[in-house]
Write a protein that holds these residues in place. Sequence first.
Motif, PDB file in Angstrom:
ATOM      1  N   THR A 284      87.073 -98.237 -30.194  1.00 31.19           N
ATOM      2  CA  THR A 284      86.717 -99.013 -31.377  1.00 31.19           C
ATOM      3  C   THR A 284      85.758 -98.172 -32.202  1.00 31.19           C
ATOM      4  O   THR A 284      84.683 -97.809 -31.718  1.00 31.19           O
ATOM      5  CB  THR A 284      86.034-100.326 -30.971  1.00 31.19           C
ATOM      6  OG1 THR A 284      86.923-101.067 -30.152  1.00 31.19           O
ATOM      7  CG2 THR A 284      85.658-101.144 -32.192  1.00 31.19           C
ATOM      8  N   SER A 285      86.158 -97.857 -33.413  1.00 34.47           N
ATOM      9  CA  SER A 285      85.275 -97.009 -34.207  1.00 34.47           C
ATOM     10  C   SER A 285      84.116 -97.865 -34.731  1.00 34.47           C
ATOM     11  O   SER A 285      84.273 -99.053 -35.001  1.00 34.47           O
ATOM     12  CB  SER A 285      86.036 -96.361 -35.349  1.00 34.47           C
ATOM     13  OG  SER A 285      86.487 -97.357 -36.214  1.00 34.47           O
ATOM     14  N   VAL A 286      82.962 -97.251 -34.821  1.00 33.01           N
ATOM     15  CA  VAL A 286      81.777 -97.948 -35.316  1.00 33.01           C
ATOM     16  C   VAL A 286      81.520 -97.445 -36.726  1.00 33.01           C
ATOM     17  O   VAL A 286      81.286 -96.246 -36.912  1.00 33.01           O
ATOM     18  CB  VAL A 286      80.556 -97.686 -34.408  1.00 33.01           C
ATOM     19  CG1 VAL A 286      79.340 -98.439 -34.913  1.00 33.01           C
ATOM     20  CG2 VAL A 286      80.868 -98.084 -32.976  1.00 33.01           C
ATOM     21  N   PRO A 287      81.560 -98.318 -37.695  1.00 33.22           N
ATOM     22  CA  PRO A 287      81.368 -97.859 -39.069  1.00 33.22           C
ATOM     23  C   PRO A 287      79.936 -97.401 -39.328  1.00 33.22           C
ATOM     24  O   PRO A 287      79.028 -97.764 -38.577  1.00 33.22           O
ATOM     25  CB  PRO A 287      81.712 -99.094 -39.905  1.00 33.22           C
ATOM     26  CG  PRO A 287      81.489-100.247 -39.005  1.00 33.22           C
ATOM     27  CD  PRO A 287      81.810 -99.758 -37.630  1.00 33.22           C
TER      28      PRO A 287
ATOM     29  N   MET B 273      78.519 -94.617 -39.043  1.00 34.86           N
ATOM     30  CA  MET B 273      77.918 -93.796 -37.993  1.00 34.86           C
ATOM     31  C   MET B 273      78.096 -92.323 -38.328  1.00 34.86           C
ATOM     32  O   MET B 273      79.052 -91.953 -39.009  1.00 34.86           O
ATOM     33  CB  MET B 273      78.614 -94.079 -36.648  1.00 34.86           C
ATOM     34  CG  MET B 273      78.177 -95.347 -35.992  1.00 34.86           C
ATOM     35  SD  MET B 273      76.467 -95.233 -35.459  1.00 34.86           S
ATOM     36  CE  MET B 273      75.740 -96.462 -36.516  1.00 34.86           C
TER      37      MET B 273
ATOM     38  N   VAL C 224      79.733 -89.769 -33.488  1.00 33.97           N
ATOM     39  CA  VAL C 224      79.984 -91.015 -32.768  1.00 33.97           C
ATOM     40  C   VAL C 224      81.443 -91.413 -33.014  1.00 33.97           C
ATOM     41  O   VAL C 224      81.798 -91.851 -34.092  1.00 33.97           O
ATOM     42  CB  VAL C 224      79.031 -92.140 -33.221  1.00 33.97           C
ATOM     43  CG1 VAL C 224      79.359 -93.435 -32.477  1.00 33.97           C
ATOM     44  CG2 VAL C 224      77.586 -91.755 -32.975  1.00 33.97           C
TER      45      VAL C 224
ATOM     46  N   GLY D 118      83.038 -93.716 -31.396  1.00 35.28           N
ATOM     47  CA  GLY D 118      83.171 -95.174 -31.307  1.00 35.28           C
ATOM     48  C   GLY D 118      82.680 -95.671 -29.969  1.00 35.28           C
ATOM     49  O   GLY D 118      81.871 -95.018 -29.312  1.00 35.28           O
ATOM     50  N   VAL D 119      83.183 -96.843 -29.593  1.00 31.32           N
ATOM     51  CA  VAL D 119      82.806 -97.413 -28.293  1.00 31.32           C
ATOM     52  C   VAL D 119      84.070 -97.825 -27.547  1.00 31.32           C
ATOM     53  O   VAL D 119      85.093 -98.118 -28.154  1.00 31.32           O
ATOM     54  CB  VAL D 119      81.871 -98.641 -28.456  1.00 31.32           C
ATOM     55  CG1 VAL D 119      80.504 -98.225 -28.937  1.00 31.32           C
ATOM     56  CG2 VAL D 119      82.486 -99.671 -29.400  1.00 31.32           C
ATOM     57  N   ILE D 120      83.977 -97.786 -26.236  1.00 24.34           N
ATOM     58  CA  ILE D 120      85.104 -98.253 -25.429  1.00 24.34           C
ATOM     59  C   ILE D 120      84.616 -99.309 -24.441  1.00 24.34           C
ATOM     60  O   ILE D 120      83.419 -99.412 -24.175  1.00 24.34           O
ATOM     61  CB  ILE D 120      85.775 -97.106 -24.624  1.00 24.34           C
ATOM     62  CG1 ILE D 120      84.718 -96.335 -23.827  1.00 24.34           C
ATOM     63  CG2 ILE D 120      86.571 -96.198 -25.531  1.00 24.34           C
ATOM     64  CD1 ILE D 120      85.316 -95.463 -22.750  1.00 24.34           C
ATOM     65  N   ASN D 121      85.565-100.049 -23.922  1.00 25.08           N
ATOM     66  CA  ASN D 121      85.287-101.030 -22.894  1.00 25.08           C
ATOM     67  C   ASN D 121      85.542-100.376 -21.547  1.00 25.08           C
ATOM     68  O   ASN D 121      86.670-100.138 -21.158  1.00 25.08           O
ATOM     69  CB  ASN D 121      86.204-102.242 -23.111  1.00 25.08           C
ATOM     70  CG  ASN D 121      86.261-103.157 -21.908  1.00 25.08           C
ATOM     71  OD1 ASN D 121      85.424-103.088 -21.001  1.00 25.08           O
ATOM     72  ND2 ASN D 121      87.256-104.044 -21.906  1.00 25.08           N
TER      73      ASN D 121
ATOM     74  N   VAL E 240      80.177-101.809 -22.579  1.00 20.43           N
ATOM     75  CA  VAL E 240      80.491-101.121 -23.823  1.00 20.43           C
ATOM     76  C   VAL E 240      79.813 -99.744 -23.781  1.00 20.43           C
ATOM     77  O   VAL E 240      78.601 -99.656 -23.649  1.00 20.43           O
ATOM     78  CB  VAL E 240      80.006-101.936 -25.037  1.00 20.43           C
ATOM     79  CG1 VAL E 240      80.218-101.166 -26.326  1.00 20.43           C
ATOM     80  CG2 VAL E 240      80.753-103.267 -25.081  1.00 20.43           C
TER      81      VAL E 240
ATOM     82  N   PRO F  27      79.394 -95.848 -25.423  1.00 19.90           N
ATOM     83  CA  PRO F  27      79.632 -95.028 -26.608  1.00 19.90           C
ATOM     84  C   PRO F  27      80.445 -93.773 -26.271  1.00 19.90           C
ATOM     85  O   PRO F  27      80.355 -93.256 -25.155  1.00 19.90           O
ATOM     86  CB  PRO F  27      78.225 -94.646 -27.067  1.00 19.90           C
ATOM     87  CG  PRO F  27      77.382 -94.764 -25.845  1.00 19.90           C
ATOM     88  CD  PRO F  27      77.998 -95.825 -24.982  1.00 19.90           C
TER      89      PRO F  27
ATOM     90  N   ILE G  14      81.249 -89.911 -27.607  1.00 19.60           N
ATOM     91  CA  ILE G  14      80.753 -88.857 -28.489  1.00 19.60           C
ATOM     92  C   ILE G  14      81.832 -87.784 -28.656  1.00 19.60           C
ATOM     93  O   ILE G  14      82.483 -87.382 -27.686  1.00 19.60           O
ATOM     94  CB  ILE G  14      79.480 -88.209 -27.874  1.00 19.60           C
ATOM     95  CG1 ILE G  14      78.396 -89.266 -27.631  1.00 19.60           C
ATOM     96  CG2 ILE G  14      78.954 -87.068 -28.752  1.00 19.60           C
ATOM     97  CD1 ILE G  14      77.870 -89.935 -28.867  1.00 19.60           C
TER      98      ILE G  14
END
Lengths: 177, 756, 114
Positions: A49-52, A54, A58, A60-63, A68, A70, A72
């Motif tokens: 999931t990309s984090v706007p 940023m 970065v 994004g983040v994953i499960n 959660v 991050p 890189i």
Amino acid sequence: MNALVQKKAQVEQVQVSEDDQYLTFSLAGEMFGVGIMSIKEIIEYGSITSVPLMPGFVRGVINLRGRVVPVIDLQARFGRPSSPVEKRTCIVIVEVAGVEDALDIGVVVDAVSEVMAIPASDIEKAPSFGAKLRQDFLRGMGKVDGKFVILLDISQVLSVEELSGLVGHLDEVQAAD
Amino acid sequence: MSLDDAFQAFVIESSELLQDMEDHLLAFSSATSPEESINCIFRAAHTIKETAGLFGIHGVVGFTHVVESVLQRVREGSLPMTDALISLILECKDYISRQIGAIQDDVVIMDDGMIATEKGLFDQLCRYMKPGDDTSGVCCSIETEASAGAEESQPAGAQPAEKVRDAALGNPTIEAKDDAQMENENWHISVQFSEDVLRQGMDPAAFLRYLNTIGKIQHIVTHFERIPKADEMDPESCYIGYEINFKTEADKSTIEGVFEFVRDDCQLRIIPPHARASDFITAIQQVESAGHLKLGEILVQCGSLTSAELKRLLGLQKKLNEGGEKARLGELVVQDQSAHPEVVQAALHRQEQNKHTQVKTNQTLRVDAVKLDHLINLVGELVIAGAGIESGAKELGNSRLLEASLTMARLIEEVRDSSLRLRMVQIGETFNRFQRVVRDISKDLGKQIELEINGRETELDKSVIEKIGDPLTHLVRNAMDHGIEPPEVRRERGKSEIGMVGLNAYHESGSIVIEVSDDGGGLNQKRIFEKAVEKGLVAADAVLTPQQIYQMIFEAGFSTAATVSNISGRGVGMDVVRRNIESLRGSIEIDSEEGIGTKIKVRLPLTLAIIDGFMIGVDESCYVLPLDVVEQCRELSELEQAQCRKNNYINLDGAVLPLIRLRDFFEHHGPAPKRENIVVVKHGARKTGFVVDHLLGELQTVIKPMGPIFGRMRGISGSTILGSGDVALILDTASLVERAVVKESSVVTSRRLACP
Amino acid sequence: MSLVLEAEVDGGCKIRPEGELTIYRVADYKPQLIQVLESHPSIVVDLSRVTEFDTAGLQLLILLKREAKARGITSSFTGHSAEVTELFQLFDMVPYFGDPLVMPQDDSSRRASV
């Protein structure tokens, strides 16, 4: 007492030998190595999931099993253009020291190759220039079969303090833009 | 329990006791039973002193003893509990708490400030001591302890303090009694045999011989007065009895054991030596779960009373009660001299204390907050996993599986709600703290203000409670400073000179409402509006609802107070309050009527672990907005769509609605849908429209922290894991709006610079 | 009959109980002693022959002393045997009787501690 000393020596030995092992992976054709002590697992690249708003490094983040985590982009962190996502692209989950607890961070690599032992005697001091990387990111240059493996000091590369600082700073810069 | 643990327990217990003390002190004037209040205050001081004594913390023992002595005079009725004295005892309470905080290795480490404070308090306490108390010659262990403490913890120059201590120790009600009983270091045994003893082959002399084997008879008085006149005397009957002063290391039941064979044929009283009283009291402190034990059982457990004595006394009590008298066991025990009054008192106290904690343990169970958080995290994951199964079942279309997954989802929801409820605590304790705040501030302000608290039992998540203290303090201070008028003004307005500040809490439709109200002057709409115009917050011709005007007081740099006091009125504060509340996903409403008062309603979510959200889609991503900020959402009309592309605002119900197009704002580059949607979000008086691709509906979901790397990020408050396993980000709309404002203004400025 | 009326001096009476002066005998002794009290102006009790002595015996002596006093009769106790002495001391009755008594120190302390 003697037994204790022996045990301690054993432990040290084990640690020394583990210290000599590196997970190697490639990034834009270059070989990198990270001490296996800080590697937790390697997962397939996907559903990030990309984090706007940023900075570029970065991804994004994953499960990761309910947490959660991050992710890189190492290339971006090194100030290089990101590699395209391909079949062998994967995420290496690395454990680094956080402010309070140890923290998991994922890093995107082009391909993982293997775990190899590189004895300290085969490691040269990093050149002061030429690697095109920040000096503090480097632990040294490992020599394997006549080729060089860039050994990373992952705690510096993924310094939580620095990364969060950059996130916050970029946030402000962007907002002020 | 290790000594460290025990010490920690002492620290915790002391802080609870001190809080108790404060509560009672603050409520003293309105207490239904002032005697009971003063008893509680006294007991708190006393228990702290005793326990500190166990740890050998002389500094605390010494100081607390003086406080206790003054309180003792109040208890006796020889000293009135004036406001001034309440204030002084409150200060003493603060100081004791400081002392306990400063303990290192059983010694109170005092800095200069503390030494000065202690001296000051001593001097003041001194005034409440009995004048002309003859302290000379009274020298008991406590005194030496106290002065030893003084030497240890106080550098030279603390003379007056010590004098006060001495004076305190001269307090006859406590110490004189101690003194008299100090002489009696031995047990006292009193036996009166029944007449049949000799005939049954028992010889009272034998018991004396036996006693001498377990100790030493120091002195004996034989009673033979009961021997009747010669002609009535039966030489085979026993008429004698004796009083024995007995020195032994043995315990009471051993002594009683000596008389075991004549137990039913004699009246036996075993009175412990005075030195034992303190042992018993110590033992009583250690009696576990004394709450459900009867007084007698506690005394038996600590060894002060034997079971035989208890049986006898209970029998007596029963008889007396049958006879219509109201006999209390404690009184009987003391009358009977079976135990020292102090011991009985301690047992009663212990019983009370444990009843208290027992009630508490019945209602609450202390659980490590970390464990609880872990459980809640797990439940959160369970919710997510459950959602995953549900969506999988839907995909498969297997009706049995779907049904099972729905049942599970319902159960999971119940588990989640119950586990979240575990972390709910009553707001009462937080409210009670304000008693002190109100008292202190009203003094500073020179206003008479009372605090009225309602809804103490209203529960909310611990994580919310921890963060609500500061904003509430601001609101209460503000109400006292700006709301409540000075006494003269109140008199003029025909109000009671005593101002009223109220705190109330209640649940309302899934959130908690905390009200801070005052019966002061109310908000002056005109003045706020003028000020807002002056500060450039609104246009001079703007038409605002009263609510919109009131909300202005939460804008940064806004203060309507004509004068700036040191309590509030510096214009920092109220905007911080709003930000704090909003960071808790809460909102603020204001009701005010000029001349009557103001009521500020803070609405908060019940928990921070779960969010009622509204999910939207932009490009491939999903975002969650907190549902409570969403005012409305709908599809944009073609006209609006065209308008928003051009201007970034639309006309909503006749007012300008600024827009944030998330697609552009977040730099999503995928193809835009033909029809976009709008979500109207409200912060205070300000509305903003978020233009999004899709409206995906409401959801209740567990908030996942983003971790320290994103700690300084603004605009996104957290994340959540969707049923699909994907992560969705939760937007912090307030800071996104702020950010958009800054961004636009800088764009405007740069444009201006670009084309002069 | 172990209550020996030894002699009468100046109209007084000297009695010497022999053997047990205990619960087993007091019922017998009591009427005899009372009788002695009624018929003599003074009484001396020689306790040297008492080989067993208990609380019942003690009570009887107390009664005797008290009754004598009530009747204005002088009474005294002499020759306390070790057994008597021990019990007197145990009950701290020596001052009550007020008679000189030979304190077999070692003996009594030994007994007291038995």
